[in-house]
Design a protein around this motif. Structure first.
Motif, PDB file in Angstrom:
ATOM      1  N   HIS A   1       0.812  -1.215   0.000  1.00  0.00           N
ATOM      2  CA  HIS A   1       0.000   0.000   0.000  1.00  0.00           C
ATOM      3  C   HIS A   1       0.850   1.271   0.000  1.00  0.00           C
ATOM      4  O   HIS A   1       0.523   2.250   0.655  1.00  0.00           O
ATOM      5  N   VAL A   2       1.940   1.265  -0.788  1.00  0.00           N
ATOM      6  CA  VAL A   2       2.688   2.511  -0.940  1.00  0.00           C
ATOM      7  C   VAL A   2       1.855   3.532  -1.707  1.00  0.00           C
ATOM      8  O   VAL A   2       2.026   4.744  -1.549  1.00  0.00           O
ATOM      9  N   VAL A   3       0.949   3.040  -2.559  1.00  0.00           N
ATOM     10  CA  VAL A   3      -0.072   3.917  -3.153  1.00  0.00           C
ATOM     11  C   VAL A   3      -1.379   3.454  -2.507  1.00  0.00           C
ATOM     12  O   VAL A   3      -1.533   3.560  -1.312  1.00  0.00           O
ATOM     13  N   ALA A   4      -2.311   2.934  -3.253  1.00  0.00           N
ATOM     14  CA  ALA A   4      -3.459   2.258  -2.648  1.00  0.00           C
ATOM     15  C   ALA A   4      -3.240   0.766  -2.809  1.00  0.00           C
ATOM     16  O   ALA A   4      -2.540   0.327  -3.712  1.00  0.00           O
ATOM     17  N   ARG A   5      -3.838  -0.020  -1.928  1.00  0.00           N
ATOM     18  CA  ARG A   5      -3.782  -1.459  -2.142  1.00  0.00           C
ATOM     19  C   ARG A   5      -4.427  -1.785  -3.480  1.00  0.00           C
ATOM     20  O   ARG A   5      -5.419  -1.189  -3.877  1.00  0.00           O
ATOM     21  N   SER A   6      -3.869  -2.784  -4.146  1.00  0.00           N
ATOM     22  CA  SER A   6      -4.195  -3.036  -5.536  1.00  0.00           C
ATOM     23  C   SER A   6      -5.686  -3.138  -5.853  1.00  0.00           C
ATOM     24  O   SER A   6      -6.145  -2.533  -6.831  1.00  0.00           O
ATOM     25  N   PRO A   7      -6.494  -3.893  -5.096  1.00  0.00           N
ATOM     26  CA  PRO A   7      -7.900  -4.017  -5.515  1.00  0.00           C
ATOM     27  C   PRO A   7      -8.630  -2.691  -5.567  1.00  0.00           C
ATOM     28  O   PRO A   7      -9.456  -2.463  -6.456  1.00  0.00           O
ATOM     29  N   TYR A   8      -8.317  -1.784  -4.628  1.00  0.00           N
ATOM     30  CA  TYR A   8      -8.946  -0.469  -4.651  1.00  0.00           C
ATOM     31  C   TYR A   8      -8.490   0.331  -5.874  1.00  0.00           C
ATOM     32  O   TYR A   8      -9.279   1.050  -6.493  1.00  0.00           O
ATOM     33  N   LEU A   9      -7.216   0.201  -6.217  1.00  0.00           N
ATOM     34  CA  LEU A   9      -6.679   0.950  -7.349  1.00  0.00           C
ATOM     35  C   LEU A   9      -7.224   0.423  -8.675  1.00  0.00           C
ATOM     36  O   LEU A   9      -7.509   1.198  -9.589  1.00  0.00           O
ATOM     37  N   VAL A  10      -7.381  -0.892  -8.789  1.00  0.00           N
ATOM     38  CA  VAL A  10      -7.967  -1.465 -10.004  1.00  0.00           C
ATOM     39  C   VAL A  10      -9.375  -0.917 -10.218  1.00  0.00           C
ATOM     40  O   VAL A  10      -9.757  -0.565 -11.339  1.00  0.00           O
ATOM     41  N   LEU A  11     -10.150  -0.830  -9.156  1.00  0.00           N
ATOM     42  CA  LEU A  11     -11.497  -0.267  -9.265  1.00  0.00           C
ATOM     43  C   LEU A  11     -11.447   1.218  -9.597  1.00  0.00           C
ATOM     44  O   LEU A  11     -12.256   1.714 -10.398  1.00  0.00           O
ATOM     45  N   HIS A  12     -10.511   1.945  -9.012  1.00  0.00           N
ATOM     46  CA  HIS A  12     -10.397   3.376  -9.300  1.00  0.00           C
ATOM     47  C   HIS A  12     -10.093   3.621 -10.770  1.00  0.00           C
ATOM     48  O   HIS A  12     -10.594   4.578 -11.369  1.00  0.00           O
ATOM     49  N   SER A  13      -9.282   2.760 -11.380  1.00  0.00           N
ATOM     50  CA  SER A  13      -8.956   2.927 -12.794  1.00  0.00           C
ATOM     51  C   SER A  13     -10.201   2.850 -13.668  1.00  0.00           C
ATOM     52  O   SER A  13     -10.238   3.434 -14.751  1.00  0.00           O
ATOM     53  N   ARG A  14     -11.226   2.136 -13.199  1.00  0.00           N
ATOM     54  CA  ARG A  14     -12.440   1.932 -13.977  1.00  0.00           C
ATOM     55  C   ARG A  14     -13.608   2.793 -13.520  1.00  0.00           C
ATOM     56  O   ARG A  14     -14.456   3.164 -14.341  1.00  0.00           O
ATOM     57  N   LEU A  15     -13.661   3.124 -12.235  1.00  0.00           N
ATOM     58  CA  LEU A  15     -14.809   3.842 -11.687  1.00  0.00           C
ATOM     59  C   LEU A  15     -14.521   5.298 -11.375  1.00  0.00           C
ATOM     60  O   LEU A  15     -15.452   6.071 -11.136  1.00  0.00           O
ATOM     61  N   GLY A  16     -13.255   5.669 -11.339  1.00  0.00           N
ATOM     62  CA  GLY A  16     -12.929   7.042 -10.986  1.00  0.00           C
ATOM     63  C   GLY A  16     -13.034   7.265  -9.490  1.00  0.00           C
ATOM     64  O   GLY A  16     -12.695   6.398  -8.684  1.00  0.00           O
ATOM     65  N   ASP A  17     -13.549   8.418  -9.109  1.00  0.00           N
ATOM     66  CA  ASP A  17     -13.545   8.849  -7.711  1.00  0.00           C
ATOM     67  C   ASP A  17     -14.685   8.178  -6.935  1.00  0.00           C
ATOM     68  O   ASP A  17     -15.762   8.736  -6.766  1.00  0.00           O
ATOM     69  N   TYR A  18     -14.426   6.966  -6.433  1.00  0.00           N
ATOM     70  CA  TYR A  18     -15.426   6.234  -5.655  1.00  0.00           C
ATOM     71  C   TYR A  18     -14.895   6.034  -4.236  1.00  0.00           C
ATOM     72  O   TYR A  18     -13.684   6.032  -4.005  1.00  0.00           O
ATOM     73  N   PRO A  19     -15.751   5.858  -3.228  1.00  0.00           N
ATOM     74  CA  PRO A  19     -15.293   5.602  -1.862  1.00  0.00           C
ATOM     75  C   PRO A  19     -14.727   4.183  -1.741  1.00  0.00           C
ATOM     76  O   PRO A  19     -15.458   3.211  -1.988  1.00  0.00           O
ATOM     77  N   PRO A  20     -13.472   4.009  -1.359  1.00  0.00           N
ATOM     78  CA  PRO A  20     -12.889   2.664  -1.269  1.00  0.00           C
ATOM     79  C   PRO A  20     -13.635   1.726  -0.326  1.00  0.00           C
ATOM     80  O   PRO A  20     -13.594   0.504  -0.512  1.00  0.00           O
ATOM     81  N   ASN A  21     -14.320   2.278   0.675  1.00  0.00           N
ATOM     82  CA  ASN A  21     -15.024   1.407   1.618  1.00  0.00           C
ATOM     83  C   ASN A  21     -16.167   0.642   0.956  1.00  0.00           C
ATOM     84  O   ASN A  21     -16.689  -0.318   1.528  1.00  0.00           O
ATOM     85  N   TRP A  22     -16.537   1.024  -0.266  1.00  0.00           N
ATOM     86  CA  TRP A  22     -17.575   0.262  -0.969  1.00  0.00           C
ATOM     87  C   TRP A  22     -17.132  -1.184  -1.201  1.00  0.00           C
ATOM     88  O   TRP A  22     -17.959  -2.097  -1.163  1.00  0.00           O
ATOM     89  N   LEU A  23     -15.848  -1.380  -1.441  1.00  0.00           N
ATOM     90  CA  LEU A  23     -15.345  -2.748  -1.628  1.00  0.00           C
ATOM     91  C   LEU A  23     -15.465  -3.535  -0.324  1.00  0.00           C
ATOM     92  O   LEU A  23     -15.909  -4.687  -0.320  1.00  0.00           O
ATOM     93  N   ASP A  24     -15.077  -2.926   0.783  1.00  0.00           N
ATOM     94  CA  ASP A  24     -15.181  -3.589   2.094  1.00  0.00           C
ATOM     95  C   ASP A  24     -16.634  -3.930   2.420  1.00  0.00           C
ATOM     96  O   ASP A  24     -16.933  -5.011   2.945  1.00  0.00           O
ATOM     97  N   GLU A  25     -17.532  -3.000   2.118  1.00  0.00           N
ATOM     98  CA  GLU A  25     -18.949  -3.217   2.422  1.00  0.00           C
ATOM     99  C   GLU A  25     -19.521  -4.342   1.566  1.00  0.00           C
ATOM    100  O   GLU A  25     -20.336  -5.136   2.039  1.00  0.00           O
ATOM    101  N   ALA A  26     -19.112  -4.411   0.298  1.00  0.00           N
ATOM    102  CA  ALA A  26     -19.606  -5.468  -0.581  1.00  0.00           C
ATOM    103  C   ALA A  26     -19.205  -6.843  -0.062  1.00  0.00           C
ATOM    104  O   ALA A  26     -19.976  -7.808  -0.139  1.00  0.00           O
ATOM    105  N   LEU A  27     -17.992  -6.952   0.487  1.00  0.00           N
ATOM    106  CA  LEU A  27     -17.546  -8.211   1.080  1.00  0.00           C
ATOM    107  C   LEU A  27     -18.352  -8.525   2.338  1.00  0.00           C
ATOM    108  O   LEU A  27     -18.848  -9.645   2.516  1.00  0.00           O
ATOM    109  N   ALA A  28     -18.503  -7.548   3.225  1.00  0.00           N
ATOM    110  CA  ALA A  28     -19.220  -7.767   4.487  1.00  0.00           C
ATOM    111  C   ALA A  28     -20.692  -8.107   4.254  1.00  0.00           C
ATOM    112  O   ALA A  28     -21.295  -8.856   5.026  1.00  0.00           O
TER     113      ALA A  28
END
Length: 414
Positions: free
Chosen positions: A45-72
């Motif tokens: 996580h020197v930048v963002a952890r990879s899964p969040y960054l992969v989503l950012h490349s496709r979705l733009g400015d989204y809240p990263p916690n959406w990934l955590d919530e989808a898992l939970a």
């Protein structure tokens, strides 16, 4: 079909052809993982952890916690696929059914060996979780005589290794994450909370049927692919051959096309017939400029990235520092259908600084005004998304690139 149009078809399938034309929604996280079929997990996580960054490349400015919530919420699940990955809840049955067919994967081999050698301790841990509920590795104290913590799996305490082994063997799953730490629970408890509900029918699929499904899903995710690139997507063995794909072509599930310059056939999933027609007639247009994770599906296969984009790429975070050419965590730069360069970055979250340690354009790429403007927007947007809006510039290549980008970023932020 020209190689250029094949690139555009692959980018369209991966969700990297054009920016999202509206504000992202939580459901887009699920849709994006479903489009790619899997989202690789990595903890750097020197930048963002990879899964969040992969989503950012496709979705733009989204809240990263959406990934955590989808898992939970059970809309995503974790499993071993390409490597450790998020997959949609609707796909997890395939991956659980394939567990016993993936004895070649290092995670499964290591887990089986550990269980043979430390069966009593592992069985006791599993029984404890069944009785008392979900646990994190952090819930277990490190022994007083254990060595000092150093990076790497070799420093894991025994309980962490046992938890991971049970995860690889399928007895435990990840219920949620807390500050990206896995919270493990029994598979039956996690499966009971999936949305959509877990479908056990995948258990009836034979080894050959599962392999066929993974092959078809890989081709769909890649958009257009050679046979030799297919097995890597889900780490299938043995390698996929043109001969093996003959039946899928005969059934109409896969389409065969010729790509200029390729000596082998190319394959497209039937669901992408419309995209294929647009590509063949030059009606796909790439407009997205973004920074990619080193673990993005578009670039994780070095042979594919070289053949598709003429982009020679190595993930250098696993390379000794003295042997690195470009840097520790280098992000490929996608610009309007081409991989035009790479950026070595570090997000200093405490001070709000996004450091561009080094930036390189490919030798054949010139810093034209349209490229500079798009890069400035992509870099500034990524920095803001990280919560590190202040930019710090290091070296760049070619000479003068940094000066042009600094000026363009200043205009973007003003």
């Amino acid at each position: 079909m020209s190689l250029h149009h094949a690139r555009l078809l692959q980018l369209a399938a991966q969700g990297l052809l054009q920016p999202l034309r509206r504000a992202a929604k939580p459901a887009d996280v699920i849709e994006t993982v479903g489009r790619m079929r899997l989202l690789q997990i990595d903890t750097i996580h020197v930048v963002a952890r990879s899964p969040y960054l992969v989503l950012h490349s496709r979705l733009g400015d989204y809240p990263p916690n959406w990934l955590d919530e989808a898992l939970a919420e059970g809309r995503l699940a974790e499993c071993w696929a390409h490597e450790a990955c998020f997959v949609t809840a609707s796909d997890i049955g395939l991956h659980r059914s394939s567990l016993v067919h993936r004895a070649h994967h290092w995670s499964y081999r290591n887990a089986e060996r550990m269980h043979r050698e430390q069966r009593a301790d592992m069985d006791a841990l599993l029984e404890r979780i069944r009785e008392t509920g979900p646990v994190r590795a952090a819930d277990f104290a490190r022994a007083d005589d254990a060595p000092a913590v150093t990076p790497g799996w070799w420093a894991w305490k025994p309980e962490k290794r046992w938890l991971e082994a049970w995860f690889a063997l399928g007895e435990l799953m990840v219920k949620r994450r807390e500050r990206f730490q896995r919270v493990y629970d029994t598979a039956e408890n996690v499966l009971a909370g999936l949305d959509p509900p877990f479908d056990p029918s995948a258990n009836a699929l034979s080894t050959s049927e599962l392999r066929r499904r993974f092959i078809v899903d890989s081709v769909r995710a890649l958009g257009v692919t050679q046979a030799g690139w297919i097995a890597d997507y889900y780490r299938l063995r043995p390698a996929v051959t043109d001969k093996e794909l003959t039946s899928l072509v005969s059934s109409g599930e896969l389409l065969v096309v010729n790509v200029q310059g390729w000596k082998v056939p190319a394959y497209v999933h039937k669901d992408h017939a419309g995209l294929l027609d647009k590509a063949m007639h030059g009606r796909l247009r790439a407009t997205l400029t973004t920074l990619l994770s080193p673990f993005d599906p578009l670039v994780w296969d070095r042979a594919r990235a070289l053949a598709m984009f003429d982009f020679e790429y190595t993930i250098e975070c696993y390379t000794p520092e003295a042997k690195r050419r470009y840097g520790y965590f280098v992000l490929p730069i996608l610009h309007r259908g081409k991989l035009v360069g790479r950026l070595d970055a570090k997000a200093h979250r405490a001070t709000g600084v996004f450091e561009i340690k080094a930036m390189f354009l490919e030798p054949c790429v010139s810093p034209e005004a349209t490229l500079i403007s798009a890069l400035a927007e992509a870099i500034s947007g990524t920095a803001r998304w990280h919560g590190t809006p202040k930019l710090r510039w290091g070296r760049s290549q070619p000479a003068g690139l940094g000066k042009l980008l600094r000026a363009a970023c200043a205009q973007t932020s003003s």
